[in-house]
Design an enzyme around this catalytic site. Structure first.
Site, short mmCIF file in Angstrom:
data_model
loop_
_atom_site.label_atom_id
_atom_site.label_comp_id
_atom_site.label_asym_id
_atom_site.label_seq_id
_atom_site.Cartn_x
_atom_site.Cartn_y
_atom_site.Cartn_z
N SER A 74 9.13 8.68 2.54
CA SER A 74 7.75 8.47 2.94
C SER A 74 6.81 9.38 2.16
O SER A 74 7.13 10.54 1.88
CB SER A 74 7.59 8.77 4.44
OG SER A 74 6.24 8.87 4.79
N GLU A 76 4.42 10.82 3.21
CA GLU A 76 3.99 11.91 4.07
C GLU A 76 5.09 12.92 4.37
O GLU A 76 5.01 13.65 5.36
CB GLU A 76 3.44 11.35 5.40
CG GLU A 76 2.24 10.45 5.26
CD GLU A 76 0.97 11.16 4.82
OE1 GLU A 76 1.04 12.35 4.43
OE2 GLU A 76 -0.10 10.53 4.87
N HIS A 158 -7.52 8.87 9.67
CA HIS A 158 -6.14 8.58 9.25
C HIS A 158 -5.27 8.11 10.42
O HIS A 158 -4.85 6.96 10.46
CB HIS A 158 -5.56 9.84 8.60
CG HIS A 158 -4.21 9.68 8.00
ND1 HIS A 158 -3.74 10.47 6.96
CD2 HIS A 158 -3.18 8.84 8.28
CE1 HIS A 158 -2.52 10.10 6.63
NE2 HIS A 158 -2.15 9.13 7.43
#
Length: 218
Positions: A74, A76, A158
């Site tokens: 990912s 993130e 977000h």
């Protein structure tokens, strides 16, 4: 397969997260940290949750080295490793783009105590981290500096991030924060909620310390 159980859990909860509409498409991500091994299992980048297989889940250490897996992690991943470093008791992270939490994140407002369930996060107000571009070290730093004593944090423009001692508890917290956000949003549309006071929430937070079934002794 390294960390097979954790990989299977991430596949299972990825499907739950999508089915429960805590995210859409391939957005959001999930990780589990095995402190004994020092490794993190994290969902892969850009693969639909109903298409992810256990072998697609990526195993990393907290220094960003890929230990096992042939997929890209990912985007993130730094957000997750930052939480494990900031909160040593954390064993799982769930990052969602759930609608109502994201509404407040887009307003850059914290979640306040419109309902006592916010105490699941360990605080009476869930903070909102300042905006940083997704997938950057700056976002990871902002989230880790903002979360404080909370186990959840909004990410401006977000989404939301929840930490837990297990994937089950982190996911439950993500669901609870979405409930609180939706309730606060809906009450604002008809005049605004009456927020619980600091004193009222202090009583709830104390009560939550002994809520549920007692832990079994070894």
């Amino acid at each position: 397969m390294l960390m097979q159980e954790e990989r299977e859990q991430i596949v299972e909860y990825g499907k739950k997260m999508s089915a429960d509409r805590l995210t859409s498409g391939t957005s959001g991500n999930i990780s589990i940290y095995n402190a004994e091994k020092g490794y993190m299992a994290i969902s892969p980048s850009g693969i639909g949750y109903f298409d992810v297989k256990p072998e697609d889940v990526v195993i990393m250490d907290l220094d960003a080295n890929i230990v096992d897996g042939d997929k890209k992690p990912s985007s993130e991943w730094a957000l997750h490793t930052a939480m494990y470093k900031t909160k040593p008791e954390c064993r799982a992270v769930v990052h969602t783009h759930s609608m109502y939490c994201t509404v407040f994140a887009t307003l850059r407002q914290p979640l306040r105590a419109a309902h006592y369930v916010i105490a699941d996060a360990g605080v009476d107000e869930v903070p909102c981290a300042p905006y940083c571009t997704y997938g950057t070290p700056e976002l990871a730093k902002a989230a880790s500096e903002t979360i404080g004593d909370s186990n959840a944090v909004l990410l401006a423009n977000h989404g939301m991030l929840a930490c837990g001692g297990s994937l089950k508890s982190a996911y439950s917290l993500a669901c609870g924060m979405e409930f609180c956000a939706e309730l606060e949003y809906r009450t604002k549309t008809i005049g605004g909620p009456v927020y619980l006071s600091k004193e009222e929430m202090a009583e709830v937070l104390e009560s939550f310390k002994s809520y549920g079934q007692p832990k079994k002794k070894n």
